[in-house]
Design an enzyme around this catalytic site. Structure first.
Site, PDB file in Angstrom:
ATOM      1  N   ARG A  59      23.648  10.537 -14.495  1.00 24.66           N
ATOM      2  CA  ARG A  59      24.278  10.586 -15.818  1.00 24.66           C
ATOM      3  C   ARG A  59      23.568   9.594 -16.742  1.00 24.66           C
ATOM      4  NH1 ARG A  59      26.666  14.489 -17.963  1.00 24.66           N
ATOM      5  NH2 ARG A  59      28.405  14.693 -16.486  1.00 24.66           N
ATOM      6  N   GLN A  79      25.636  24.670 -14.270  1.00 21.78           N
ATOM      7  CA  GLN A  79      25.339  24.401 -15.689  1.00 21.78           C
ATOM      8  C   GLN A  79      23.986  23.690 -15.798  1.00 21.78           C
ATOM      9  OE1 GLN A  79      27.721  23.776 -19.008  1.00 21.78           O
ATOM     10  NE2 GLN A  79      27.601  21.549 -18.933  1.00 21.78           N
ATOM     11  N   HIS A 154      17.100  16.621 -22.003  1.00 24.44           N
ATOM     12  CA  HIS A 154      18.459  16.255 -22.433  1.00 24.44           C
ATOM     13  C   HIS A 154      18.565  14.726 -22.594  1.00 24.44           C
ATOM     14  CE1 HIS A 154      22.807  15.876 -22.188  1.00 24.44           C
ATOM     15  NE2 HIS A 154      23.007  17.120 -21.817  1.00 24.44           N
ATOM     16  N   ASP A 197      29.032  19.010 -30.576  1.00 23.85           N
ATOM     17  CA  ASP A 197      28.265  19.767 -29.574  1.00 23.85           C
ATOM     18  C   ASP A 197      27.619  20.947 -30.309  1.00 23.85           C
ATOM     19  OD1 ASP A 197      27.244  20.891 -27.286  1.00 23.85           O
ATOM     20  OD2 ASP A 197      29.118  20.834 -26.150  1.00 23.85           O
ATOM     21  N   GLU A 254      18.652  16.516 -27.859  1.00 20.19           N
ATOM     22  CA  GLU A 254      17.955  17.225 -26.789  1.00 20.19           C
ATOM     23  C   GLU A 254      16.879  18.145 -27.362  1.00 20.19           C
ATOM     24  OE1 GLU A 254      21.001  19.005 -24.285  1.00 20.19           O
ATOM     25  OE2 GLU A 254      22.450  17.585 -25.076  1.00 20.19           O
TER      26      GLU A 254
HETATM   27  C1  BG6 Z   1      25.186  19.151 -23.400  1.00 17.22           C
HETATM   28  C2  BG6 Z   1      26.104  20.294 -23.716  1.00 17.22           C
HETATM   29  O1  BG6 Z   1      23.876  19.578 -23.535  1.00 17.22           O
HETATM   30  O2  BG6 Z   1      25.395  18.698 -22.067  1.00 17.22           O
HETATM   31  C3  BG6 Z   1      27.545  19.854 -23.490  1.00 17.22           C
HETATM   32  O3  BG6 Z   1      25.883  20.737 -25.035  1.00 17.22           O
HETATM   33  C4  BG6 Z   1      27.719  19.319 -22.074  1.00 17.22           C
HETATM   34  O4  BG6 Z   1      28.429  20.950 -23.720  1.00 17.22           O
HETATM   35  C5  BG6 Z   1      26.693  18.211 -21.843  1.00 17.22           C
HETATM   36  O5  BG6 Z   1      29.033  18.831 -21.891  1.00 17.22           O
HETATM   37  C6  BG6 Z   1      26.762  17.571 -20.455  1.00 17.22           C
HETATM   38  O6  BG6 Z   1      26.617  18.528 -19.468  1.00 17.22           O
HETATM   39  P1  BG6 Z   1      26.664  18.131 -17.923  1.00 17.22           P
HETATM   40  O7  BG6 Z   1      26.478  19.419 -17.183  1.00 17.22           O
HETATM   41  O8  BG6 Z   1      25.539  17.161 -17.689  1.00 17.22           O
HETATM   42  O9  BG6 Z   1      28.001  17.489 -17.699  1.00 17.22           O
END
Ligand code: BG6
Length: 279
Positions: A59, A79, A154, A197, A254
């Site tokens: 993170r 995701q 990101h 977002d 990003e």
């Molecule tokens: C961003 C998205 O790029 O990443 C958000 O636009 C999302 O919607 C965020 O919450 C974090 O994502 P993750 O999968 O790392 O928790």
């Protein structure tokens, strides 16, 4: 100096120290999780609660979202794709001069990747560490069929306080608001007063993150879109790997190929996504 290191739990990363800066890149995810010029605050935010655990994205830093950004059309898939949780291979390091070090990592298709995304590919991450941080992601289609790609570098930027920052460079750009699902037009600079977002489109010049004591300039190549994200109070409490007030200390900008800025690669074609961070 380039050193291969392990955290206490065995999590592997590369530490790069030269006359300009220090950087740390995890082999899992090709994830740059630390970069700081010697005389400056870290450029990238890293959560105190990052677990550095296999199979879980760090993170903070710069997760590589690939080969899809956000949710896949099949919502049982992870995701932001699988690159950020896959183990990359170290290819090379080069000390170009005392102030610049270049690192290359590679990810290729595997039994696991083919079960999630049925294409043969090569993904190369070139990182140049100096008084700027340059990150280039090269996707090569090694398959017999074409594929569609969405992706993002990101970046989580380390800021003094969310109230102190604003973003320049996106005035009059259209954006898709992922919270209201509406298409909007940016008017002026971006300030943060609530969950944000958005996928900005038609991005054609550098984006500048203005903070109290420094500006960070983000130059993008091979990308027409940029995601701006801050979870704010409620979402931050629900997020894994960050404390309840973490949203005060970072903004994500990003460098992306997202939303209508997707890439189609035919067999043997490649795409370069590049980001240069200056502060
Ligand atoms: C961003 C998205 O790029 O990443 C958000 O636009 C999302 O919607 C965020 O919450 C974090 O994502 P993750 O999968 O790392 O928790």
């Amino acid at each position: 100096m380039v050193e291969f290191k392990k955290r206490e739990n065995g999590f592997e990363y590369i530490e790069i120290v030269n006359e300009s800066a220090t950087a740390k890149i995890a082999l899992q995810g090709g994830h740059i999780f630390y970069y700081a010029q010697h005389d400056k605050e870290p450029l990238l935010w890293l959560s105190d609660e990052s677990e550095f655990k296999l199979g879980k994205a760090i993170r903070g830093g710069i997760p590589v979202c690939w080969p899809w950004f956000g949710m896949s059309e099949d919502d049982s898939l992870p995701q932001h794709g699988f690159a950020r949780t896959s183990m990359w291979e170290f290819i090379s390091s080069k000390e170009k001069n005392s102030k610049t070090t270049q690192i290359t990592l590679k990810l290729t298709h595997s039994k696991e990747s083919l079960s999630l995304w049925n294409y043969h590919f090569e993904l190369l991450l070139h990182v140049s560490i100096s008084d700027s941080l340059e990150v280039e992601l090269k996707t090569i289609n090694l398959d017999k069929k074409e594929f569609k790609l969405t992706q993002a570098l990101h970046s989580y930027f380390n800021i003094s306080h969310i109230k102190n920052v604003h973003i320049k460079g996106l005035h009059v750009k259209p954006y898709f608001d992922a919270l209201t699902k509406k298409q909007c037009l940016q008017d002026g600079d971006i300030y943060f007063t609530k969950e944000t977002d958005r996928v900005y489109q038609e991005v054609d010049k550098p984006i500048i993150l203005v903070d109290k004591t420094r500006d960070i300039t983000i130059k993008n190549e091979g990308s027409d879109s940029a995601v701006i994200w801050n979870p704010w109070i409620d979402k931050c409490k629900r997020m894994s790997g960050m404390s309840d007030d973490a949203y005060l200390g970072f903004v994500c900008i990003e460098t992306a190929n997202a939303f209508n800025d997707f890439i189609i690669l035919k067999p043997q074609e490649f795409h370069l996504l590049k980001m240069i961070l200056l502060s």
